[in-house]
Design an enzyme around this catalytic site. Structure first.
Site, short mmCIF file in Angstrom:
data_model
loop_
_atom_site.label_atom_id
_atom_site.label_comp_id
_atom_site.label_asym_id
_atom_site.label_seq_id
_atom_site.Cartn_x
_atom_site.Cartn_y
_atom_site.Cartn_z
N GLU A 1 0.85 -1.32 0.14
CA GLU A 1 -0.03 0.09 0.06
C GLU A 1 1.09 1.30 0.12
O GLU A 1 0.65 2.20 0.59
CB GLU A 1 -0.95 0.10 1.13
CG GLU A 1 -2.00 -0.99 1.24
CD GLU A 1 -3.16 -0.86 2.13
OE1 GLU A 1 -4.25 -1.00 1.81
OE2 GLU A 1 -2.80 -0.53 3.47
N GLU B 1 -6.71 -7.34 -0.88
CA GLU B 1 -7.45 -7.39 0.80
C GLU B 1 -8.81 -7.10 0.54
O GLU B 1 -9.09 -5.94 0.44
CB GLU B 1 -6.32 -6.20 1.56
CG GLU B 1 -5.08 -6.60 1.94
CD GLU B 1 -4.47 -5.60 2.67
OE1 GLU B 1 -5.20 -4.78 3.58
OE2 GLU B 1 -3.07 -5.33 2.68
#
Length: 584
Positions: A159, A233
């Protein structure tokens, strides 16, 4: 050898056949190693063909140049067990992993360098990353799918688009993976709004989200015109923080979201399939203008609960997966047997302040040293100095990271909490030369955002009535071993942080939950295994005890109570978890 997993314009291909990744996150470092095989088997039974795991740098290299990959950190063994279940693996080595894990998995000793810039091209940081990857990756090469192992893809950073815009850094890490022999497909993951900032040329972009799959997959396709659509995710639950509520997500709603995602042809990784536990001092924290530490449990309202038992989500997801992929024709495993012991007295005690010398050596300095300057990662630091005044005292600490208990002549006079933005406490000094003790707890380094440069202890100057206080003793208390403590029987009330000890007798070990209701705040150990933190603030009021931690017969149990133990010092073991109230 070419990779068995190929990336084409329309999707994945495995061994020459179209393939959809149906995966779930399972962190080996949050699960007792003797329970890995059980959890992996249940992943297969839910219909997963893949599992996903981060790699915590801070555990694998606890000191510069000191590497570990044994016991609970035996990642090669975990990968072998996954392969035995016929599961592929998505490997996410970081170096930063977020994961609500202490310091985002970055080792605390990096912060001993005053000006270091983490997750950048800073040479101080890159040199450390290269040394770590030089240890880690060669040991994992035999487990890559190109060598016949289960690892079909490896993630670049984590991320990163939510942290910075630095294409040179991402390109550097990508090249570093290649130089160390990683020859399976690479991927990045970001939230949809951050895809452009976190992408690398020639590397597959994937998205992270928990709802609105059609909208979020469209954003991924707009960013990446061809290639597989994947949610790396899929947030099917969430983590808890101290003082909050236990977060849950409706099973039917999340299953419907999964159905919509799979109907769109996307691949998916559940975050989490099985959350596990932040044993010891390993929980992370968030700091979006207010510091918020994460609790010990990482149950995450996942398909397997903290003890590894299937939940309602397990069955709901299994039914959805069966519409799109083969699911083993085997029954859902029943919950494992649980142990219940209604009363375990803790009659023996030892004062932390009274036995400080048995717990750590003191280092002197003019001003307080941070935990990182002391070469310490987890636990507490005890700071001591002499008060130069009698009467009214205003003690001001520039930075408290994260929670300080203040004592004068070993008597408690106040608490300073970073979470409450507290920096000052007033009290009376009985005389010139009274002893000042400040016990500071590292409640978890920040794991997300720019605040990851999170040094611990007393950070900056301390003033008494406006004047800088100098002449400090700094004592590291990592509490890795309590062997040197002289416990003694006592029924008298205790003042200040105190260890309380008792014997738990078990005929046959089984999973159980240590209830801490009636206690205030502290840490618990069984047979030297650190179960983690408890706090009456909640939401959780039990600590998970894995069956392998126990042994037949007598078991040693210790609580470090930082404040006030109940009059009758005892705990009990429950057969169910108490993770606190929810919003449902």
């Amino acid at each position: 050898m070419s990779s068995p997993l190929r990336i084409h314009s329309e999707g994945f291909e495995l061994n020459g056949e179209p393939h959809r990744i149906i995966s779930g996150s399972l962190h080996y470092f949050r699960v007792h190693p003797r329970q890995w095989a059980d959890r992996l088997n249940k992943a297969r039974l839910m219909g997963l063909n893949t599992v996903d795991t981060y790699v915590p740098w801070n555990l694998h290299e606890p000191r510069p140049g000191e590497f570990r990959m044994d016991a609970e950190l035996d990642l090669p063994r975990f990968l072998d067990l996954a392969a035995e279940q016929g599961l592929h693996v998505l490997l996410r080595p970081g170096p930063s992993i977020c994961a609500e894990w202490e310091g985002s998995g970055l080792p605390s000793w990096l912060l001993a360098e005053p000006g270091i810039n983490l997750r950048t091209q800073d040479p101080l940081y890159l040199d450390a990353v290269e040394a770590y990857f030089g240890f880690l990756l060669p040991r994992l090469l035999p487990h890559l799918a190109t060598r016949g192992g289960p690892v079909i893809a490896v993630q670049v950073e984590n991320e990163y688009g939510a942290y910075a815009r630095d294409g040179a850094h991402l390109a550097h890490l990508t090249a570093l993976l290649g130089r160390h022999g990683v020859d399976v497909p690479l991927f990045t993951c970001d939230q949809p709004a951050d895809l452009e900032r976190g992408s690398v040329n020639g590397v597959l972009s994937t998205a992270n989200f928990g709802s609105r799959p059609t909208e979020n997959l469209a954003a991924l396709r707009a960013h990446q015109a061809a290639g597989p659509l994947m949610c790396t995710e899929f947030w099917i639950g969430w983590f808890d923080r101290w003082g909050g509520r236990h977060v849950v997500r409706n099973s039917a709603e999340v299953a419907a979201t999964l159905d919509e995602m799979l109907a769109a042809g996307a691949s998916v990784n559940f975050y989490m399939f099985h959350g596990g536990t932040n044993f010891g001092f390993t929980n992370g924290a968030n700091d979006k203008h207010t510091y918020r530490p994460t609790v010990t449990s990482y149950d995450y309202d996942a398909p397997l609960d903290e003890a590894g038992d299937p939940t309602e989500k397990f069955t709901a997801f299994r039914q959805v997966i069966a519409k799109y992929a083969p699911v083993p024709d085997e029954p859902v495993p029943a919950p494992a047997r649980k142990l219940s012991v209604p009363d375990v007295p803790l009659p023996r005690s030892a004062s932390l302040l009274g036995h400080r010398d048995a717990l750590g050596e003191a280092v002197t300095s003019a001003e307080p040293l941070t935990m990182e300057q002391l070469g310490q990662d987890f636990g507490f630091v005890l700071y001591e100095a002499t008060l130069p005044v009698a009467g009214a005292v205003l003690l001001e600490a520039e930075g408290v990271h994260d929670r300080a208990q203040v004592f004068v002549d070993e008597q408690p006079v106040g608490v300073l909490e970073r979470e409450s933005h507290e920096h000052a406490v007033a009290f009376a000094s009985p005389r010139v030369g009274a002893s000042l003790s400040v016990l500071v707890e590292n409640q978890g380094r920040v794991n997300y955002g720019p605040a990851i440069h999170d040094r611990k202890g007393l950070v900056g100057t301390v003033r008494v009535n406006g004047e800088v206080l100098t002449g400090w003793s700094n004592r590291s208390l990592p509490l890795r071993s309590l062997d040197g403590l002289p416990f003694a029987d006592t029924s008298a009330p205790t003042v200040g942080p105190t260890f309380h000890r008792g014997v738990l007798t078990v005929e046959e070990p089984a999973d159980t939950f240590l209830s801490t209701r009636g206690w205030t705040k502290g840490i618990a150990w069984i047979n030297g295994f650190n179960l983690g933190r408890y706090w009456s603030r909640g939401p959780q009021h039990t600590l998970y005890v894995p069956a392998p931690v126990l042994r037949p017969g007598e078991n040693d149990i210790v609580l470090l109570e930082l404040h006030a133990a109940p009059h009758r010092r005892a705990v009990h073991l429950r057969d169910t978890a108490d993770l606190g109230p929810t919003d449902d």
